[in-house]
Design a protein around this motif. Structure first.
Motif, PDB file in Angstrom:
ATOM      1  N   THR A   1      53.724  22.877  45.562  1.00 25.14           N
ATOM      2  CA  THR A   1      54.758  23.615  46.276  1.00 25.14           C
ATOM      3  C   THR A   1      55.278  24.826  45.504  1.00 25.14           C
ATOM      4  O   THR A   1      55.606  25.841  46.113  1.00 25.14           O
ATOM      5  N   VAL A   2      55.358  24.758  44.222  1.00 31.38           N
ATOM      6  CA  VAL A   2      55.962  25.836  43.438  1.00 31.38           C
ATOM      7  C   VAL A   2      54.921  26.825  42.934  1.00 31.38           C
ATOM      8  O   VAL A   2      55.095  28.040  43.048  1.00 31.38           O
ATOM      9  N   ILE A   3      53.840  26.325  42.395  1.00 30.35           N
ATOM     10  CA  ILE A   3      52.870  27.195  41.729  1.00 30.35           C
ATOM     11  C   ILE A   3      52.030  28.030  42.693  1.00 30.35           C
ATOM     12  O   ILE A   3      51.849  29.220  42.437  1.00 30.35           O
ATOM     13  N   PRO A   4      51.497  27.507  43.828  1.00 32.06           N
ATOM     14  CA  PRO A   4      50.662  28.351  44.692  1.00 32.06           C
ATOM     15  C   PRO A   4      51.344  29.618  45.218  1.00 32.06           C
ATOM     16  O   PRO A   4      50.711  30.676  45.211  1.00 32.06           O
ATOM     17  N   PRO A   5      52.611  29.604  45.662  1.00 33.46           N
ATOM     18  CA  PRO A   5      53.215  30.873  46.088  1.00 33.46           C
ATOM     19  C   PRO A   5      53.313  31.891  44.956  1.00 33.46           C
ATOM     20  O   PRO A   5      53.164  33.090  45.173  1.00 33.46           O
ATOM     21  N   LYS A   6      53.536  31.408  43.744  1.00 35.47           N
ATOM     22  CA  LYS A   6      53.614  32.333  42.610  1.00 35.47           C
ATOM     23  C   LYS A   6      52.251  32.946  42.324  1.00 35.47           C
ATOM     24  O   LYS A   6      52.144  34.133  42.006  1.00 35.47           O
ATOM     25  N   VAL A   7      51.206  32.167  42.442  1.00 35.88           N
ATOM     26  CA  VAL A   7      49.864  32.683  42.182  1.00 35.88           C
ATOM     27  C   VAL A   7      49.434  33.626  43.304  1.00 35.88           C
ATOM     28  O   VAL A   7      48.853  34.684  43.058  1.00 35.88           O
ATOM     29  N   LEU A   8      49.735  33.260  44.553  1.00 33.75           N
ATOM     30  CA  LEU A   8      49.336  34.092  45.676  1.00 33.75           C
ATOM     31  C   LEU A   8      50.149  35.377  45.768  1.00 33.75           C
ATOM     32  O   LEU A   8      49.707  36.347  46.383  1.00 33.75           O
ATOM     33  N   ALA A   9      51.319  35.423  45.177  1.00 37.16           N
ATOM     34  CA  ALA A   9      52.129  36.633  45.185  1.00 37.16           C
ATOM     35  C   ALA A   9      51.645  37.652  44.166  1.00 37.16           C
ATOM     36  O   ALA A   9      52.072  38.808  44.195  1.00 37.16           O
ATOM     37  N   HIS A  10      50.769  37.255  43.277  1.00 34.46           N
ATOM     38  CA  HIS A  10      50.252  38.168  42.265  1.00 34.46           C
ATOM     39  C   HIS A  10      49.350  39.196  42.912  1.00 34.46           C
ATOM     40  O   HIS A  10      48.475  38.878  43.703  1.00 34.46           O
ATOM     41  N   THR A  11      49.572  40.455  42.601  1.00 36.79           N
ATOM     42  CA  THR A  11      48.725  41.521  43.121  1.00 36.79           C
ATOM     43  C   THR A  11      47.981  42.173  41.979  1.00 36.79           C
ATOM     44  O   THR A  11      48.503  42.316  40.869  1.00 36.79           O
ATOM     45  N   SER A  12      46.789  42.594  42.269  1.00 34.23           N
ATOM     46  CA  SER A  12      45.976  43.249  41.259  1.00 34.23           C
ATOM     47  C   SER A  12      46.389  44.717  41.168  1.00 34.23           C
ATOM     48  O   SER A  12      46.629  45.363  42.181  1.00 34.23           O
ATOM     49  N   PRO A  13      46.466  45.276  39.963  1.00 35.25           N
ATOM     50  CA  PRO A  13      46.854  46.690  39.842  1.00 35.25           C
ATOM     51  C   PRO A  13      45.770  47.642  40.354  1.00 35.25           C
ATOM     52  O   PRO A  13      46.062  48.785  40.659  1.00 35.25           O
ATOM     53  N   ASN A  14      44.544  47.173  40.431  1.00 29.71           N
ATOM     54  CA  ASN A  14      43.452  48.017  40.900  1.00 29.71           C
ATOM     55  C   ASN A  14      43.098  47.634  42.327  1.00 29.71           C
ATOM     56  O   ASN A  14      42.655  46.529  42.581  1.00 29.71           O
ATOM     57  N   SER A  15      43.294  48.556  43.249  1.00 30.39           N
ATOM     58  CA  SER A  15      42.937  48.262  44.630  1.00 30.39           C
ATOM     59  C   SER A  15      41.450  48.508  44.835  1.00 30.39           C
ATOM     60  O   SER A  15      40.869  49.419  44.246  1.00 30.39           O
ATOM     61  N   VAL A  16      40.858  47.724  45.698  1.00 26.78           N
ATOM     62  CA  VAL A  16      39.430  47.829  45.967  1.00 26.78           C
ATOM     63  C   VAL A  16      39.228  48.866  47.062  1.00 26.78           C
ATOM     64  O   VAL A  16      39.829  48.785  48.132  1.00 26.78           O
ATOM     65  N   LEU A  17      38.395  49.829  46.790  1.00 29.15           N
ATOM     66  CA  LEU A  17      38.086  50.847  47.789  1.00 29.15           C
ATOM     67  C   LEU A  17      36.680  50.599  48.311  1.00 29.15           C
ATOM     68  O   LEU A  17      35.732  50.496  47.535  1.00 29.15           O
ATOM     69  N   ILE A  18      36.557  50.514  49.608  1.00 28.83           N
ATOM     70  CA  ILE A  18      35.254  50.291  50.217  1.00 28.83           C
ATOM     71  C   ILE A  18      34.597  51.650  50.423  1.00 28.83           C
ATOM     72  O   ILE A  18      35.141  52.520  51.112  1.00 28.83           O
ATOM     73  N   GLN A  19      33.448  51.827  49.805  1.00 30.52           N
ATOM     74  CA  GLN A  19      32.729  53.079  49.931  1.00 30.52           C
ATOM     75  C   GLN A  19      31.495  52.868  50.780  1.00 30.52           C
ATOM     76  O   GLN A  19      30.872  51.822  50.738  1.00 30.52           O
ATOM     77  N   GLU A  20      31.165  53.890  51.546  1.00 33.74           N
ATOM     78  CA  GLU A  20      29.981  53.803  52.375  1.00 33.74           C
ATOM     79  C   GLU A  20      28.737  53.966  51.502  1.00 33.74           C
ATOM     80  O   GLU A  20      28.709  54.767  50.576  1.00 33.74           O
ATOM     81  N   ALA A  21      27.732  53.179  51.830  1.00 34.26           N
ATOM     82  CA  ALA A  21      26.479  53.282  51.091  1.00 34.26           C
ATOM     83  C   ALA A  21      25.760  54.557  51.534  1.00 34.26           C
ATOM     84  O   ALA A  21      25.571  54.803  52.723  1.00 34.26           O
ATOM     85  N   SER A  22      25.412  55.358  50.587  1.00 36.07           N
ATOM     86  CA  SER A  22      24.709  56.599  50.928  1.00 36.07           C
ATOM     87  C   SER A  22      23.449  56.702  50.078  1.00 36.07           C
ATOM     88  O   SER A  22      23.399  56.249  48.940  1.00 36.07           O
TER      89      SER A  22
END
Length: 55
Positions: free
Chosen positions: A22-43
């Motif tokens: 009950t306590v630990i999963p919300p804390k873990v799921l609230a963590h955000t990564s400082p690097n956002s993932v950018l989806i690039q088109e394959a060229s």
């Protein structure tokens, strides 16, 4: 060899799992990564494949 009374240890285990579930999963799921993932088109870069001289 004497046995331990399981009654207090069982309640301690239940409270520990209650905290873990009950306590630990919300804390873990609230963590955000400082690097956002950018989806690039394959060229296609247009480069040629390596030509092996002995093939």
């Amino acid at each position: 060899m004497p046995q331990l009374n399981p009654a207090p240890w069982f309640t301690i285990m239940l409270f520990a799992w209650l905290i873990f579930l009950t306590v630990i999963p919300p804390k873990v799921l609230a963590h955000t990564s400082p690097n956002s993932v950018l989806i690039q088109e394959a060229s296609y870069s247009g480069t040629d494949f390596w030509t092996w001289t002995w093939y």
